[in-house]
Design an enzyme around this catalytic site. Structure first.
Site, PDB file in Angstrom:
ATOM      1  N   CYS A  43       0.847  -1.193   0.000  1.00 18.42           N
ATOM      2  CA  CYS A  43       0.000   0.000   0.000  1.00 18.42           C
ATOM      3  C   CYS A  43       0.887   1.249   0.000  1.00 18.42           C
ATOM      4  O   CYS A  43       1.983   1.247   0.543  1.00 18.42           O
ATOM      5  CB  CYS A  43      -0.915   0.000   1.226  1.00 18.42           C
ATOM      6  SG  CYS A  43      -2.063   1.404   1.260  1.00 18.42           S
ATOM      7  N   ASP A  45       0.434   3.793   1.690  1.00 17.90           N
ATOM      8  CA  ASP A  45       0.403   4.386   3.034  1.00 17.90           C
ATOM      9  C   ASP A  45       1.824   4.674   3.544  1.00 17.90           C
ATOM     10  O   ASP A  45       2.685   3.786   3.535  1.00 17.90           O
ATOM     11  CB  ASP A  45      -0.320   3.418   3.993  1.00 17.90           C
ATOM     12  CG  ASP A  45      -0.684   4.089   5.309  1.00 17.90           C
ATOM     13  OD1 ASP A  45       0.222   4.624   5.983  1.00 17.90           O
ATOM     14  OD2 ASP A  45      -1.876   4.080   5.660  1.00 17.90           O
ATOM     15  N   ARG A  47       2.986   4.871   6.327  1.00 18.06           N
ATOM     16  CA  ARG A  47       3.397   4.150   7.533  1.00 18.06           C
ATOM     17  C   ARG A  47       3.870   2.731   7.261  1.00 18.06           C
ATOM     18  O   ARG A  47       4.230   2.009   8.194  1.00 18.06           O
ATOM     19  CB  ARG A  47       2.233   4.128   8.532  1.00 18.06           C
ATOM     20  CG  ARG A  47       1.805   5.518   8.984  1.00 18.06           C
ATOM     21  CD  ARG A  47       0.445   5.494   9.650  1.00 18.06           C
ATOM     22  NE  ARG A  47      -0.612   5.072   8.719  1.00 18.06           N
ATOM     23  CZ  ARG A  47      -1.888   4.920   9.070  1.00 18.06           C
ATOM     24  NH1 ARG A  47      -2.248   5.124  10.323  1.00 18.06           N
ATOM     25  NH2 ARG A  47      -2.773   4.554   8.172  1.00 18.06           N
ATOM     26  N   HIS A  99      -2.218  -3.925   5.074  1.00 17.93           N
ATOM     27  CA  HIS A  99      -2.031  -3.537   6.483  1.00 17.93           C
ATOM     28  C   HIS A  99      -3.370  -3.258   7.146  1.00 17.93           C
ATOM     29  O   HIS A  99      -4.282  -2.714   6.525  1.00 17.93           O
ATOM     30  CB  HIS A  99      -1.109  -2.321   6.592  1.00 17.93           C
ATOM     31  CG  HIS A  99      -1.670  -1.068   5.967  1.00 17.93           C
ATOM     32  ND1 HIS A  99      -2.196  -0.041   6.720  1.00 17.93           N
ATOM     33  CD2 HIS A  99      -1.813  -0.697   4.680  1.00 17.93           C
ATOM     34  CE1 HIS A  99      -2.619   0.912   5.909  1.00 17.93           C
ATOM     35  NE2 HIS A  99      -2.408   0.546   4.670  1.00 17.93           N
ATOM     36  N   CYS A 102      -6.101   0.041   6.989  1.00 20.33           N
ATOM     37  CA  CYS A 102      -5.925   0.612   5.645  1.00 20.33           C
ATOM     38  C   CYS A 102      -7.104   1.527   5.301  1.00 20.33           C
ATOM     39  O   CYS A 102      -8.253   1.092   5.245  1.00 20.33           O
ATOM     40  CB  CYS A 102      -5.803  -0.498   4.597  1.00 20.33           C
ATOM     41  SG  CYS A 102      -5.452   0.129   2.931  1.00 20.33           S
TER      42      CYS A 102
HETATM   43 CO    CO Z   1      -3.461   1.247   3.054  1.00 12.91          CO
END
Ligand code: CO
Length: 214
Positions: A43, A45, A47, A99, A102
């Site tokens: 992803c 993302d 993080r 994750h 998400c």
């Molecule tokens: Co995500």
């Protein structure tokens, strides 16, 4: 936390100094070429940075990231990365890493428009539709979201097995494994979902493709 654009360069300079101190040949070796053993599809993302969470170095992972770690069968960017990783770099492991928490999957579970991204997240709604009996039986919304996150990873792993790239690698007897894993933002831990596919895996008749040149 980094706040300014200039800080990126200051950090970079410090990183180069540290790495060179540890290993004077570090950058010379990397500049010669890459031989990663893994393709990571994750992803976007911020993080879940692939190298950081796996404690790996530059050169270890070939990486493709998009919102909600999707394998969309006509996504030329994903297909090009997959083809290059499997057929040129010869990676033996493809990892789909999602994750918990998400935001993309959470948005896809709801009914509010977010914007253009809704048309991308629609693919996750397909996963929801496929598994809606299981998902709707989960009362707790957080647990339902976590399960959809896992099922979405499972479906993207499945999607990889329907590509000509993966099927041809298996037909050629290549030891290519496709793994699904999930990252927990709260603990930092990765969990293998134990859904690994390899050349012994049964491919659904509907998606099975005979090679052009047998
Ligand atoms: Co995500």
């Amino acid at each position: 936390m980094i706040r300014t654009y200039q800080e990126l360069f200051a950090n970079n300079k410090k990183w180069v100094e540290d790495r060179t101190l540890q290993d004077p040949a570090f950058f010379d070796n990397l500049a010669e070429g890459q031989r990663p053993k893994f393709l990571w599809i994750g992803c976007s993302d911020s993080r879940v940075p692939a190298n950081v969470v796996t404690g790996t170095d530059p050169g270890d992972l070939f990486v493709h990231r998009n919102i909600a770690n999707m394998v969309i069968h006509n996504d030329m960017s994903m297909l090009s990365v997959l083809d290059y990783a499997v057929n040129v770099l010869g990676v033996q492991h493809v990892i789909v890493c999602g994750h918990y928490g998400c935001g993309g999957v959470a948005a896809a579970m709801g009914n509010k428009q977010v914007g253009l991204i809704d048309n991308w997240l629609r693919y996750i709604k397909d996963v929801y539709r496929l598994h809606q009996h299981e998902l709707n039986a989960i009362e707790d919304p957080g647990q339902r979201l976590n399960r959809l996150i896992e099922l979405n990873i499972q479906e993207q792993v499945y999607g990889l097995t329907t590509t000509t790239i993966v099927q041809n690698a298996w037909t050629a007897g290549r030891p290519l494994q496709i793994h699904g894993m999930v990252y927990d933002l709260k603990t930092g831990l990765l969990k293998d979902l134990q859904i690994t596919k390899d050349q012994t895996s049964e491919i659904d008749e509907v998606y099975r493709l005979e090679p052009i040149f047998a």
